[in-house]
Design a protein around this motif. Structure first.
Motif, mmCIF file in Angstrom:
data_model
loop_
_atom_site.group_PDB
_atom_site.id
_atom_site.type_symbol
_atom_site.label_atom_id
_atom_site.label_comp_id
_atom_site.label_asym_id
_atom_site.label_seq_id
_atom_site.Cartn_x
_atom_site.Cartn_y
_atom_site.Cartn_z
ATOM 1 N N ALA A 27 0.854 -1.101 -0.087
ATOM 2 C CA ALA A 27 -0.120 -0.032 0.035
ATOM 3 C C ALA A 27 0.762 1.195 -0.213
ATOM 4 O O ALA A 27 0.446 2.062 -0.697
ATOM 5 N N ASP A 28 1.865 1.235 0.788
ATOM 6 C CA ASP A 28 3.097 2.345 0.912
ATOM 7 C C ASP A 28 3.237 2.654 -0.681
ATOM 8 O O ASP A 28 3.138 3.782 -1.042
ATOM 9 N N LEU A 262 -6.412 1.591 9.019
ATOM 10 C CA LEU A 262 -7.299 1.922 7.897
ATOM 11 C C LEU A 262 -8.875 1.904 8.276
ATOM 12 O O LEU A 262 -9.415 1.152 9.140
ATOM 13 N N ALA A 278 -7.037 -0.230 0.650
ATOM 14 C CA ALA A 278 -5.726 0.232 1.414
ATOM 15 C C ALA A 278 -5.032 1.226 0.725
ATOM 16 O O ALA A 278 -4.514 2.035 1.422
ATOM 17 N N TRP A 282 -4.529 5.081 2.256
ATOM 18 C CA TRP A 282 -3.262 4.862 2.954
ATOM 19 C C TRP A 282 -2.791 6.192 3.835
ATOM 20 O O TRP A 282 -2.825 7.129 3.310
#
Ligand code: GLU
Length: 295
Positions: A27-28, A262, A278, A282
């Protein structure tokens, strides 16, 4: 430019803690418009479980993850590690060590990650006779603070000489140490951001020092909270973490998404939609940094 990665070791099957790391690093990377690579850290055959590498990749796919490029296997990257060690040898930064663990640990002090090696073999005149033994190779560490700003934990620092001691890069049994392989790989793969578990925080100053010695860039680090059992132990093969159940993909993804703070996702048909949720929601700043107890 953002290149992230997920780097499982095939010593066992993926568990809830691995899913948290996979989802957070994925997700990052995607929330930052980056790439997400998968690297199989199969460096230590005696500790590996037959079939685990293929099982891990299959599990990632079943949870909806897609990685960029080919999976890298550390077991096929020996040349890269040889080259890195060769450069450190040429720079006079490493030395052969013939001490047996039993001998040096008997008189050693405890540091941040096990015993601190006393540096005996750093001085050639003190080195025990080789007697045909294959040495381990250690790097001589400096007596200065190496610190960095972690994206989750904040500032973290060690003095390697006091906290760690000269550490091993190539083991006497011929296997590469995690510290060297991970730094050589992250540099060669152009990794810019590392999102991984807090169990590896203690390794990061060693890795930054190796990056400095090899002239590699230091990536941004973010160390995730650990999922622990009711005794406070990290979920792992040793603590008998159950393997991820593919029949409970949605429930498991929702569980780790809650740990990552989240918001609750709406109903979905496929796990891919939870990953997309997500990514779009994020926010690394809201991730807690303390351990999370889970059963
Ligand atoms: N292979 C390591 C592990 O599974 C992770 C290494 C890393 O992310 O630097 O714990």
């Amino acid at each position: 430019m953002y290149i992230g990665r997920f780097a499982p070791s095939p010593t066992g099957l993926l568990h809830i803690g691995s899913l948290l790391t996979a989802l957070a690093s994925y997700a990052d990377a995607h929330a930052n418009g980056g790439k997400w690579l998968v690297r199989m850290e199969d460096l230590d055959p005696p500790r590996e479980m037959a079939g685990a590498a293929a099982h891990i990749l299959h599990t990632l796919e079943a949870f909806g993850f897609e990685w960029d490029g080919e999976v890298a296997y550390q077991s096929r990257r020996e040349g890269l590690y040889q080259e890195a060690l060769g450069r450190l040898k040429n720079a006079g930064l490493v030395y052969p060590c013939y001490c047996s663990r039993k001998d040096w640990q008997a008189a050693a002090t405890a540091g941040a990650d096990g015993f601190v090696y006393n540096g005996r073999c750093r001085v050639p005149a003190q080195r025990p006779e080789a007697n045909g033994k294959t040495p381990a190779w250690r790097i001589a560490v400096p007596d200065r603070i190496i610190g960095f700003q972690d994206g989750i934990v904040g500032y973290y620092a060690q003095n390697l000489a006091h906290d760690i001691g000269d550490f091993v890069l190539l083991r006497a049994d011929g296997f590469w140490a995690y510290q060297l392989a991970v730094v050589a790989d992250d540099a060669e793969q152009g990794i810019t951001h590392i999102v991984r578990g807090q169990d590896l925080l203690v390794s990061t100053p060693r890795q930054i020092y190796l990056q400095q010695c090899l002239g590699a860039n230091t990536p941004h680090y973010a160390h995730l909270p650990l999922l622990v059992n009711s005794q406070g132990q990290k979920w792992s093969k040793q603590t008998l973490a159950p393997a991820l159940d593919l029949n409970r993909r949605e429930a498991l993804l929702r569980q780790v998404m809650r740990y990552l703070d989240l918001p609750d996702a709406p109903e979905v048909d496929r796990p891919e939609e939870l990953l997309a949720w997500a990514v779009s929601h994020w926010d690394i700043r809201t991730i807690p940094f303390h351990d999370i107890v889970t059963e």
